[in-house]
Motif scaffolding. Structure first.
Motif, mmCIF file in Angstrom:
data_model
loop_
_atom_site.group_PDB
_atom_site.id
_atom_site.type_symbol
_atom_site.label_atom_id
_atom_site.label_comp_id
_atom_site.label_asym_id
_atom_site.label_seq_id
_atom_site.Cartn_x
_atom_site.Cartn_y
_atom_site.Cartn_z
ATOM 1 N N GLU A 6 29.311 57.137 60.687
ATOM 2 C CA GLU A 6 30.542 57.469 61.392
ATOM 3 C C GLU A 6 31.535 56.312 61.345
ATOM 4 O OE1 GLU A 6 29.110 58.627 65.196
ATOM 5 O OE2 GLU A 6 28.229 60.490 64.450
ATOM 6 N N GLN A 7 31.029 55.076 61.336
ATOM 7 C CA GLN A 7 31.912 53.932 61.201
ATOM 8 C C GLN A 7 32.558 53.904 59.829
ATOM 9 O OE1 GLN A 7 32.787 51.630 63.652
ATOM 10 N NE2 GLN A 7 34.320 51.192 62.078
ATOM 11 N N LEU A 8 31.772 54.255 58.795
ATOM 12 C CA LEU A 8 32.339 54.362 57.451
ATOM 13 C C LEU A 8 33.419 55.438 57.393
ATOM 14 C CD1 LEU A 8 29.155 54.050 55.205
ATOM 15 C CD2 LEU A 8 31.029 52.411 55.376
ATOM 16 N N LEU A 9 33.177 56.560 58.074
ATOM 17 C CA LEU A 9 34.192 57.616 58.122
ATOM 18 C C LEU A 9 35.466 57.118 58.788
ATOM 19 C CD1 LEU A 9 32.134 60.791 59.094
ATOM 20 C CD2 LEU A 9 33.461 60.468 57.010
ATOM 21 N N ASP A 61 36.504 54.032 59.071
ATOM 22 C CA ASP A 61 37.167 53.042 58.213
ATOM 23 C C ASP A 61 37.885 53.715 57.063
ATOM 24 O OD1 ASP A 61 36.160 51.095 59.842
ATOM 25 O OD2 ASP A 61 34.484 50.568 58.522
ATOM 26 N N ALA A 62 37.267 54.783 56.506
ATOM 27 C CA ALA A 62 37.870 55.467 55.368
ATOM 28 C C ALA A 62 39.137 56.219 55.765
ATOM 29 C CB ALA A 62 36.858 56.422 54.736
ATOM 30 N N GLU A 63 39.163 56.725 57.021
ATOM 31 C CA GLU A 63 40.301 57.524 57.462
ATOM 32 C C GLU A 63 41.398 56.685 58.090
ATOM 33 O OE1 GLU A 63 38.536 60.312 60.052
ATOM 34 O OE2 GLU A 63 37.554 61.466 58.455
ATOM 35 N N ALA A 64 41.112 55.415 58.386
ATOM 36 C CA ALA A 64 42.117 54.562 59.009
ATOM 37 C C ALA A 64 43.234 54.266 58.011
ATOM 38 C CB ALA A 64 41.475 53.268 59.481
ATOM 39 N N PRO A 65 44.495 54.282 58.464
ATOM 40 C CA PRO A 65 45.596 53.958 57.550
ATOM 41 C C PRO A 65 45.507 52.507 57.099
ATOM 42 C CG PRO A 65 46.376 54.089 59.812
ATOM 43 C CD PRO A 65 44.959 54.587 59.817
ATOM 44 N N ARG A 66 45.764 52.299 55.833
ATOM 45 C CA ARG A 66 45.692 50.951 55.276
ATOM 46 C C ARG A 66 47.011 50.604 54.594
ATOM 47 N NH1 ARG A 66 39.754 51.042 52.295
ATOM 48 N NH2 ARG A 66 38.517 51.526 54.148
ATOM 49 N N PRO A 67 47.400 49.331 54.658
ATOM 50 C CA PRO A 67 48.609 48.926 53.931
ATOM 51 C C PRO A 67 48.380 48.991 52.428
ATOM 52 C CG PRO A 67 47.458 47.017 54.828
ATOM 53 C CD PRO A 67 46.783 48.234 55.394
ATOM 54 N N ALA A 68 49.456 49.156 51.700
ATOM 55 C CA ALA A 68 49.344 49.228 50.239
ATOM 56 C C ALA A 68 48.769 47.921 49.713
ATOM 57 C CB ALA A 68 50.718 49.473 49.623
ATOM 58 N N PRO A 69 47.783 47.991 48.844
ATOM 59 C CA PRO A 69 47.161 46.769 48.329
ATOM 60 C C PRO A 69 48.120 45.990 47.446
ATOM 61 C CG PRO A 69 46.352 48.673 47.140
ATOM 62 C CD PRO A 69 47.195 49.190 48.264
ATOM 63 N N LEU A 70 48.012 44.677 47.531
ATOM 64 C CA LEU A 70 48.838 43.813 46.699
ATOM 65 C C LEU A 70 48.237 43.629 45.314
ATOM 66 C CD1 LEU A 70 49.764 41.065 49.306
ATOM 67 C CD2 LEU A 70 51.122 43.031 48.593
ATOM 68 N N SER A 72 42.169 47.149 43.921
ATOM 69 C CA SER A 72 41.094 47.152 44.921
ATOM 70 C C SER A 72 39.772 46.829 44.262
ATOM 71 C CB SER A 72 41.008 48.518 45.604
ATOM 72 O OG SER A 72 40.740 49.515 44.651
ATOM 73 N N VAL A 73 38.885 46.309 45.057
ATOM 74 C CA VAL A 73 37.556 45.951 44.580
ATOM 75 C C VAL A 73 36.715 47.213 44.492
ATOM 76 C CG1 VAL A 73 35.486 44.608 45.039
ATOM 77 C CG2 VAL A 73 37.741 43.675 45.614
ATOM 78 N N GLU A 74 36.059 47.423 43.372
ATOM 79 C CA GLU A 74 35.215 48.588 43.200
ATOM 80 C C GLU A 74 33.879 48.374 43.890
ATOM 81 O OE1 GLU A 74 34.830 49.384 39.103
ATOM 82 O OE2 GLU A 74 36.949 49.878 38.808
ATOM 83 N N GLY A 75 33.209 49.470 44.201
ATOM 84 C CA GLY A 75 31.861 49.380 44.767
ATOM 85 C C GLY A 75 31.826 49.361 46.274
ATOM 86 N N ALA A 76 32.959 49.637 46.952
ATOM 87 C CA ALA A 76 32.946 49.669 48.404
ATOM 88 C C ALA A 76 32.135 50.850 48.882
ATOM 89 C CB ALA A 76 34.388 49.772 48.934
ATOM 90 N N PRO A 77 31.386 50.710 49.999
ATOM 91 C CA PRO A 77 30.549 51.809 50.479
ATOM 92 C C PRO A 77 31.388 52.976 50.954
ATOM 93 C CG PRO A 77 30.624 50.031 52.084
ATOM 94 C CD PRO A 77 31.285 49.516 50.842
ATOM 95 N N THR A 78 30.910 54.165 50.747
ATOM 96 C CA THR A 78 31.594 55.373 51.193
ATOM 97 C C THR A 78 30.620 56.240 51.963
ATOM 98 O OG1 THR A 78 31.059 56.485 49.129
ATOM 99 C CG2 THR A 78 33.202 55.404 49.257
ATOM 100 N N PRO A 79 31.092 56.956 52.995
ATOM 101 C CA PRO A 79 30.205 57.821 53.763
ATOM 102 C C PRO A 79 29.787 59.033 52.954
ATOM 103 C CG PRO A 79 32.469 58.086 54.488
ATOM 104 C CD PRO A 79 32.471 56.951 53.498
ATOM 105 N N LEU A 80 28.539 59.427 53.074
ATOM 106 C CA LEU A 80 28.032 60.580 52.336
ATOM 107 C C LEU A 80 28.115 61.855 53.153
ATOM 108 C CD1 LEU A 80 24.902 59.147 50.525
ATOM 109 C CD2 LEU A 80 27.194 59.478 49.644
#
Length: 235
Positions: free
Chosen positions: A193-196, A198-207, A210-218
Motif C-alpha cells: 500500500e505504501q508503494l501504491l 508513492d506511485a500515485e503521489a504527484p511528482r515534479p518533472a524529472p530533470l 529516471s533510474v530504472e528498476g524502481a519497485p512497483t506494487p503488484l
C-alpha cells in the motif's frame, strides 16, 4: 527489571490471544461440519488477530459475523486452493510418479502454500473478485519474498516445536500460526500500500532520465478497503 516484566506481560498476552484464537477456530470449524467450517473459521480468526493487534477486543459476536459473511465465499477463495494443495502433495507422495509429474507438483505446491498463507489477510483487507484472490495472494507472496521466507521459517520452527510437544496442538496449534501469518502478511500488505501511495503521489518533472528498476506494487487494480463484513467496530 521493568523490561523483563514488560516482556513477560507481552508474552502472556500473546499466549492468551493464541489460545482464544484456537478456541474460536475450533468452534467455527465444528459449526461448519469441519470440511466446510475450517475455511470461514480461518478467515474469522485472522480478522480477530488483526483486531487484537490494533488493540481491539476479540469477541465471539464479531467472529460469528465474519464467519457467516465468509462461509460460502471462503470455500472458493481458501477451500479450493487447499484442495489443490492436497492433490499436489498426493502427486508428490504417490509411488512410481515420474519426475515430470513430481517436479511441477512440487513447484505448484510451494506456490500454493505461500499463497494460502496470504489469502485470509488479502481477503479481509481488500475487495476483490473471488477468482482474483488466489493469484493476487501469490503475487504478494512473491513480491514480498523476504517476508514470505521469514514466515515460512518461523512456521517451520513452530511446527517442529508442536511435534516435539504434541500437547500444545489442541490449545495453540492454529492460534500461533494465525498470529504469525497475520502479522507478517499484514506487513507485506502495508509495504504494497505504501508503494501504491508513492506511485500515485504527484511528482515534479524529472530533470534527468529516471533510474530504472524502481519497485512497483503488484496489487494495483481492484484493491479498495474491504467492506464485505461491514465496518470494523471501535474497541
Amino acid at each position: 527489571m521493568d523490561r523483563i516484566t514488560g516482556a513477560l506481560g507481552t508474552a502472556a498476552d500473546l499466549l492468551l490471544r493464541a489460545v482464544l484464537l484456537q478456541g474460536l477456530w475450533l468452534l467455527g470449524t465444528l459449526a461448519g461440519g469441519v470440511i466446510l467450517g475450517w475455511a470461514p473459521a480461518t478467515i474469522a480468526v485472522t480478522d480477530a488477530a488483526a483486531r487484537a493487534e490494533r488493540g481491539q477486543r476479540i469477541t465471539l459476536r464479531r467472529a460469528a459475523e465474519v464467519w457467516r459473511a465468509q462461509f460460502w465465499r471462503s470455500q472458493l477463495t481458501l477451500g479450493a486452493p487447499a484442495l489443490l494443495l492436497l492433490l499436489g502433495i498426493g502427486a508428490l507422495t504417490a509411488s512410481g510418479a515420474p519426475l515430470a509429474v513430481r517436479a511441477p507438483a512440487a513447484i505448484g505446491a510451494i506456490l500454493l502454500l505461500a499463497a494460502l498463507l496470504h489469502i485470509p489477510s488479502v481477503e479481509l483487507r481488500h475487495d476483490l473478485k473471488a477468482l482474483d484472490v488466489l493469484p493476487r495472494s501469490a503475487l504478494l507472496a512473491l513480491a514480498q519474498l523476504p517476508t514470505t521466507l521469514l514466515l515460512a521459517a518461523v512456521l517451520l520452527l513452530w511446527g517442529g516445536a508442536a511435534l516435539s510437544l504434541p500437547g500444545l496442538i489442541p490449545f495453540l496449534g492454529v492460534g500461533v500460526p494465525v498470529l504469525l501469518s497475520q502479522h507478517l502478511v499484514g506487513r507485506s500488505l502495508d509495504r504494497n500500500e505504501q508503494l501504491l501511495a508513492d506511485a500515485e503521489a504527484p511528482r515534479p518533472a524529472p530533470l534527468s532520465r529516471s533510474v530504472e528498476g524502481a519497485p512497483t506494487p503488484l496489487l494495483r487494480s481492484g484493491l479498495s478497503p474491504s467492506t464485505r463484513v461491514g465496518p470494523t467496530p471501535s474497541a
